[in-house]
Design a protein around this motif. Sequence first.
Motif, PDB file in Angstrom:
ATOM      1  N   ARG A 302      -0.079   6.840  15.184  1.00  0.00           N
ATOM      2  CA  ARG A 302       0.711   7.672  14.268  1.00  0.00           C
ATOM      3  C   ARG A 302       2.046   7.983  14.928  1.00  0.00           C
ATOM      4  O   ARG A 302       2.036   8.355  16.093  1.00  0.00           O
ATOM      5  CB  ARG A 302      -0.051   8.985  14.037  1.00  0.00           C
ATOM      6  N   PRO A 303       3.181   7.842  14.303  1.00  0.00           N
ATOM      7  CA  PRO A 303       3.380   7.351  12.942  1.00  0.00           C
ATOM      8  C   PRO A 303       3.440   5.830  12.903  1.00  0.00           C
ATOM      9  O   PRO A 303       3.506   5.188  13.946  1.00  0.00           O
ATOM     10  CB  PRO A 303       4.748   7.938  12.581  1.00  0.00           C
ATOM     11  N   GLU A 357       3.008   4.572   4.367  1.00  0.00           N
ATOM     12  CA  GLU A 357       2.050   5.145   5.335  1.00  0.00           C
ATOM     13  C   GLU A 357       1.103   6.126   4.641  1.00  0.00           C
ATOM     14  O   GLU A 357      -0.107   6.117   4.901  1.00  0.00           O
ATOM     15  CB  GLU A 357       2.784   5.835   6.498  1.00  0.00           C
ATOM     16  N   ARG A 361      -2.737   4.938   4.971  1.00  0.00           N
ATOM     17  CA  ARG A 361      -3.458   5.506   6.122  1.00  0.00           C
ATOM     18  C   ARG A 361      -4.905   5.900   5.783  1.00  0.00           C
ATOM     19  O   ARG A 361      -5.822   5.552   6.536  1.00  0.00           O
ATOM     20  CB  ARG A 361      -2.690   6.697   6.722  1.00  0.00           C
TER      21      ARG A 361
END
Length: 468
Positions: A302-303, A357, A361
């Motif tokens: 992350r990120p 994202e 995710r």
Amino acid sequence: MKRAAKNALKTPRETEEITLVGAGLAGSLLAIDLAGRGHRVTIYERRPDPRRAGASTGRSINLALANRGIHALERAGLMDRLRPALIPMAGRMLHDESGGLRMIPYGNKPHEVIHSVSRGGLNSLLMDAAEATGRVSIRFGHACRGVDFASRRVRIRSGASSEIDEFPYEILLGTDGSASAVRAAILEKTGGDLTEEPLGHGYKELSIPAAPGGAFRMEKNALHIWPRGEYMLIALPNADGSFTATLFLPNDGEESFGALRTADDVRRLFERRFADAIPLMPGLAREFFANPTGHLETIRCRPWFFEDHALLLGDAAHAIVPFHGQGANAAFEDCDALDDCLAREAEPWDEIFADFESLRRPDADAIAAMALENYVEMRSTVRDPGFQLKKDLSFRLEERHPRRFIPRYSMVMFHRIPYAEAQRRGAIQEGILEELTRGAKSVEDVDFENADRMIEERLGNEALLLEV
Ligand SMILES: Cc1cc2nc3c(=O)[nH]c(=O)nc-3n(C[C@H](O)[C@H](O)[C@H](O)COP(=O)(O)OP(=O)(O)OC[C@H]3O[C@@H](n4cnc5c(N)ncnc54)[C@H](O)[C@@H]3O)c2cc1C
């Protein structure tokens, strides 16, 4: 002020050139998608061109392709070319310790199969198609060694040279796999987090050659498994009549890679646990010591992006263990997801990266967890009568409630229901199966009125929107 700065950011429509690092499965497909949107794409790829003679030929390494990957390849217009190279696998063929065989179908309908495909063949096809767009240039033998975000330059070592050159980029996409250099650069720049969770088990690729005349020595249309509790051997068919076998073992312990030091050690393990495979593997001991032992881990970070500069996709963002056969499928689905985000051409890149994202995710986390669970299922649970009973029952419940109850394996492999949703519904369904099979010996012992009631109560408001 903030608004003015935002407006200065480029959108996909304004960006002409995109730089990718890694021309593996995700990078090559993504390049085709980007070229389709009018971008020129440069890919820096560490390896030499695998399509040139001499580059890693001779070993048939395959992977299982399922609905998500096929959908992405279809969307890129590649399936007509790929389809003849696919070998359907309709189920798991279990090999017990006395050589007995039992086929457990994967799905409930004839089209619910997964496909064995040559990894090298698929990658070459993707590279050919990318170059055929006339907009993609792949620079082989170019390894990324870092990124200078301040000057928007990527550091590249080419060939055997020890020199590092810097090349400018407008937008940088990291498709450089599980040891990603772009990921390292993003995490260093952002102070982000990296978790590498080793499985404690490794793998070794071995081969089962074709019989004379190119015939298959075992059932062709199956994924073969020798489940042995703590570990397993598997084999997937290749187009030339051979199978690629993979031995998964703990790294250390009594029965482990660490304990197999001599050809006799290997032979003894196979005689005790995989006896019916020995006649199929004439090169066993030689290959065992010639081939490397692969490392398995789950990588979370992350990120996944830095400002409007760079984004990670595929294994670079989320490497998983291979037991659901979904790593490449998920990487291809990432390409679809980014392409959908890019369809909103007016958004600046940093918003597109953030959207990507937040969309992907939860799904990446879900498939990572389900892949770990599937190792236990493949090496151990498949042998239990209770597993077969739940499988049979889940197919019957799917027939009664086709839009409400779909076995979790089917949701992951034969549908494009988001992974996180498949995981969530799968947990509810597992509870239902658990209750219904308590004390039952066969599906005929199950109280279907009660089953209907439970499904109505727990999944009733949640009819799935199914894509074909
Ligand atoms: C044993 C095993 C079995 C598997 N079986 C399946 C399966 O059946 N089904 C499935 O869907 N998935 C499977 N997977 C997972 C699948 O292989 C990966 O998820 C998939 O390859 C990810 O694609 P990618 O493009 O992100 O990464 P990769 O395919 O690894 O491609 C990365 C590319 O980047 C290049 N590269 C790396 N570093 C650099 C650098 N610094 N500079 C430039 N280039 C670089 C590499 O050479 C490579 O070409 C399996 C994995 C393993 C280990």
